[in-house]
Write a protein that holds these residues in place. Structure first.
Motif, PDB file in Angstrom:
ATOM      1  N   PHE A  11       0.696  -1.241  -0.050  1.00  0.00           N
ATOM      2  CA  PHE A  11      -0.033   0.198  -0.002  1.00  0.00           C
ATOM      3  C   PHE A  11       0.802   1.091  -0.170  1.00  0.00           C
ATOM      4  O   PHE A  11       1.755   1.483   0.672  1.00  0.00           O
ATOM      5  N   ARG A  12       0.517   2.058  -0.876  1.00  0.00           N
ATOM      6  CA  ARG A  12       1.203   3.640  -1.025  1.00  0.00           C
ATOM      7  C   ARG A  12       2.722   3.427  -1.605  1.00  0.00           C
ATOM      8  O   ARG A  12       3.362   4.396  -1.859  1.00  0.00           O
ATOM      9  N   HIS A  32       4.655 -14.106   0.593  1.00  0.00           N
ATOM     10  CA  HIS A  32       3.230 -13.569   0.438  1.00  0.00           C
ATOM     11  C   HIS A  32       3.439 -12.310   0.180  1.00  0.00           C
ATOM     12  O   HIS A  32       3.773 -11.305   0.847  1.00  0.00           O
ATOM     13  N   ILE A  33       2.947 -11.680  -0.930  1.00  0.00           N
ATOM     14  CA  ILE A  33       2.829 -10.188  -1.508  1.00  0.00           C
ATOM     15  C   ILE A  33       1.411  -9.988  -1.590  1.00  0.00           C
ATOM     16  O   ILE A  33       0.649 -10.705  -2.265  1.00  0.00           O
ATOM     17  N   ASP A  34       1.057  -8.792  -0.887  1.00  0.00           N
ATOM     18  CA  ASP A  34      -0.434  -8.018  -1.000  1.00  0.00           C
ATOM     19  C   ASP A  34      -0.314  -7.084  -1.757  1.00  0.00           C
ATOM     20  O   ASP A  34       0.445  -5.968  -1.528  1.00  0.00           O
ATOM     21  N   THR A  35      -1.229  -7.018  -2.940  1.00  0.00           N
ATOM     22  CA  THR A  35      -1.273  -5.637  -3.537  1.00  0.00           C
ATOM     23  C   THR A  35      -2.994  -5.420  -3.700  1.00  0.00           C
ATOM     24  O   THR A  35      -3.718  -6.129  -3.171  1.00  0.00           O
ATOM     25  N   ALA A  36      -3.405  -4.552  -4.567  1.00  0.00           N
ATOM     26  CA  ALA A  36      -4.699  -4.330  -4.766  1.00  0.00           C
ATOM     27  C   ALA A  36      -4.682  -3.328  -6.153  1.00  0.00           C
ATOM     28  O   ALA A  36      -3.763  -2.782  -6.429  1.00  0.00           O
ATOM     29  N   TYR A  39      -4.136   0.402  -5.713  1.00  0.00           N
ATOM     30  CA  TYR A  39      -2.905   0.726  -5.411  1.00  0.00           C
ATOM     31  C   TYR A  39      -2.199   1.236  -6.612  1.00  0.00           C
ATOM     32  O   TYR A  39      -1.103   2.169  -6.353  1.00  0.00           O
ATOM     33  N   GLY A  40      -2.389   0.979  -7.611  1.00  0.00           N
ATOM     34  CA  GLY A  40      -1.733   1.313  -9.057  1.00  0.00           C
ATOM     35  C   GLY A  40      -0.517   0.861  -9.188  1.00  0.00           C
ATOM     36  O   GLY A  40       0.431   1.370  -9.684  1.00  0.00           O
ATOM     37  N   ASN A  41      -0.177  -0.274  -8.403  1.00  0.00           N
ATOM     38  CA  ASN A  41       1.335  -1.098  -8.635  1.00  0.00           C
ATOM     39  C   ASN A  41       1.142  -2.592  -9.000  1.00  0.00           C
ATOM     40  O   ASN A  41       2.318  -3.119  -8.988  1.00  0.00           O
ATOM     41  N   GLU A  42       0.145  -2.957  -9.472  1.00  0.00           N
ATOM     42  CA  GLU A  42       0.214  -4.523  -9.837  1.00  0.00           C
ATOM     43  C   GLU A  42       1.193  -4.558 -10.900  1.00  0.00           C
ATOM     44  O   GLU A  42       1.632  -5.837 -10.881  1.00  0.00           O
ATOM     45  N   VAL A  61       0.188 -14.803  -3.915  1.00  0.00           N
ATOM     46  CA  VAL A  61      -0.287 -13.497  -4.311  1.00  0.00           C
ATOM     47  C   VAL A  61      -1.461 -12.922  -4.147  1.00  0.00           C
ATOM     48  O   VAL A  61      -2.460 -13.674  -4.444  1.00  0.00           O
ATOM     49  N   THR A  62      -1.852 -11.831  -3.199  1.00  0.00           N
ATOM     50  CA  THR A  62      -3.034 -11.344  -3.114  1.00  0.00           C
ATOM     51  C   THR A  62      -3.498 -10.206  -3.859  1.00  0.00           C
ATOM     52  O   THR A  62      -2.509  -9.202  -3.745  1.00  0.00           O
ATOM     53  N   THR A  63      -4.639 -10.180  -4.449  1.00  0.00           N
ATOM     54  CA  THR A  63      -4.897  -8.846  -4.761  1.00  0.00           C
ATOM     55  C   THR A  63      -6.517  -8.360  -4.507  1.00  0.00           C
ATOM     56  O   THR A  63      -7.143  -9.233  -3.831  1.00  0.00           O
ATOM     57  N   LYS A  64      -6.746  -7.260  -4.577  1.00  0.00           N
ATOM     58  CA  LYS A  64      -8.170  -6.924  -4.108  1.00  0.00           C
ATOM     59  C   LYS A  64      -9.013  -6.067  -5.280  1.00  0.00           C
ATOM     60  O   LYS A  64      -8.541  -5.195  -6.048  1.00  0.00           O
ATOM     61  N   ILE A  65     -10.419  -6.563  -5.527  1.00  0.00           N
ATOM     62  CA  ILE A  65     -11.136  -5.797  -6.523  1.00  0.00           C
ATOM     63  C   ILE A  65     -11.628  -4.339  -5.990  1.00  0.00           C
ATOM     64  O   ILE A  65     -12.200  -4.462  -4.700  1.00  0.00           O
ATOM     65  N   TRP A  66     -11.696  -3.499  -6.504  1.00  0.00           N
ATOM     66  CA  TRP A  66     -12.011  -2.167  -6.279  1.00  0.00           C
ATOM     67  C   TRP A  66     -13.406  -1.939  -6.298  1.00  0.00           C
ATOM     68  O   TRP A  66     -13.998  -2.642  -7.045  1.00  0.00           O
ATOM     69  N   THR A  67     -13.826  -1.026  -5.553  1.00  0.00           N
ATOM     70  CA  THR A  67     -15.148  -0.788  -5.671  1.00  0.00           C
ATOM     71  C   THR A  67     -15.816  -0.365  -6.836  1.00  0.00           C
ATOM     72  O   THR A  67     -17.196  -0.700  -7.251  1.00  0.00           O
ATOM     73  N   ALA A  68     -15.156   0.366  -7.729  1.00  0.00           N
ATOM     74  CA  ALA A  68     -15.817   0.724  -9.101  1.00  0.00           C
ATOM     75  C   ALA A  68     -15.853  -0.655  -9.669  1.00  0.00           C
ATOM     76  O   ALA A  68     -16.617  -0.464 -11.013  1.00  0.00           O
ATOM     77  N   ASN A  69     -15.288  -1.747  -9.475  1.00  0.00           N
ATOM     78  CA  ASN A  69     -15.531  -2.977 -10.510  1.00  0.00           C
ATOM     79  C   ASN A  69     -16.322  -4.003  -9.785  1.00  0.00           C
ATOM     80  O   ASN A  69     -16.032  -5.293 -10.211  1.00  0.00           O
ATOM     81  N   LEU A  70     -17.153  -3.695  -8.996  1.00  0.00           N
ATOM     82  CA  LEU A  70     -17.921  -4.632  -8.118  1.00  0.00           C
ATOM     83  C   LEU A  70     -19.042  -5.275  -9.016  1.00  0.00           C
ATOM     84  O   LEU A  70     -19.643  -6.167  -8.598  1.00  0.00           O
ATOM     85  N   ALA A  71     -19.568  -4.178 -10.036  1.00  0.00           N
ATOM     86  CA  ALA A  71     -20.597  -4.758 -10.711  1.00  0.00           C
ATOM     87  C   ALA A  71     -20.417  -6.066 -11.438  1.00  0.00           C
ATOM     88  O   ALA A  71     -19.255  -6.427 -11.744  1.00  0.00           O
ATOM     89  N   SER A  72     -21.619  -6.726 -11.639  1.00  0.00           N
ATOM     90  CA  SER A  72     -21.302  -8.125 -12.036  1.00  0.00           C
ATOM     91  C   SER A  72     -20.774  -8.315 -13.524  1.00  0.00           C
ATOM     92  O   SER A  72     -20.206  -9.140 -13.963  1.00  0.00           O
TER      93      SER A  72
END
Length: 266
Positions: A11-12, A32-36, A39-42, A61-72
């Motif tokens: 993060f950051r 274990h590497i955590d991104t999202a 974060y703009g760094n994938e 490796v972990t990433t996360k779905i941003w709120t703007a991409n939650l729609a089906s």
């Protein structure tokens, strides 16, 4: 697969900074590497992983779905884009980064879509982040607790999130603590300093050990090799019951991650 107890947060961290951090972390033994997405760094994380030469089978490796991409109609495509940036065919864990702001979209909808990406082989496990008790209950009702690999939330000595922790444990849901060092504030706490001195350790190691001994995963970040190594060494620090109890008294509800779109916390 379970979530590794110690991960490297990104993060950051941007550009060459995150490349160097991940590279050093992998050299020191982090796996274990955590991104999202947000974060703009994938892409840089993917570059560092590729160049490291560490076998894919050794990495988590972990990433996360941003709120703007939650729609089906967006979620799966956004994860495919993340995989392209990370240069991976599959991530080990994908989290819903935040509940839909103002609950505009039902948990059942986007968690169901996330489960479909697991069925397609885009992610090995699924989970959530920043979920309240209410959101967790909805997630359990949607996919069952056994499908939720972790809930990644802010936990550190000054924000111990006890109601949420109790609910998660009662339902068999693992927790990952982000911001485990409270943006470095643990360094200045007299109690943590004293306990650290008694163990010939650092306050950051004490804070991490306190979390690890409770069964949480932790994902501290750093751009300095010494700090990365020190954080990893916290795995070998054992705190006494008295130490653990004293640190438990430091809770003051000091939440550091609280954007405008955050849910109503427990």
């Amino acid at each position: 697969m379970s979530v590794p107890a110690l991960g490297l947060g990104t993060f950051r961290l941007k550009g060459q900074q995150v490349i160097d951090s991940v590279r050093m972390g992998l050299e020191l033994g982090y796996r274990h590497i955590d991104t999202a997405q947000i974060y703009g760094n994938e892409a840089e994380v993917g570059e560092a992983i590729t160049d490291s030469g560490v076998p894919r089978s050794e990495l988590f490796v972990t990433t996360k779905i941003w709120t703007a991409n939650l729609a089906s109609d967006k979620l799966a495509a956004s994860l495919e884009d993340s995989l392209h940036k990370l240069r991976l065919e599959q991530v080990d864990l994908t989290l819903i980064h935040w509940p839909s702001p103002d609950d505009a979209l039902p948990v059942a909808d986007y968690l169901g879509s996330l489960q479909e990406t697991k069925q397609r082989g885009l992610t090995g496990q699924i989970g959530v982040s920043n979920f309240t008790i209410s959101h967790l209950q909805q997630a359990i009702d949607t996919v069952r607790a056994t499908e939720i690999a972790t809930n990644q939330v802010e936990i550190h000595p000054f924000l111990q999130n006890r109601k949420l922790v109790e609910f998660a444990r009662a339902n068999g849901i693992h927790l990952t603590a982000y911001m485990p060092l409270a943006y470095g504030k643990v360094l200045d706490d007299p109690v943590l300093q004293r306990i650290a001195a008694e163990h010939a350790a650092s306050p950051t190691q004490v804070a991490l050990a306190w979390l690890l001994q409770q069964g949480f995963a932790v994902i501290p970040s750093s751009t300095k090799r010494h700090n990365l190594a020190s954080n990893r060494a916290a795995r070998h620090l054992h705190l006494s019951d008295a130490d653990m109890a004293e640190i438990a008294t430091l809770d003051r509800g000091e939440r550091l991650a609280n954007p405008e779109f955050a849910p109503r916390w427990d």
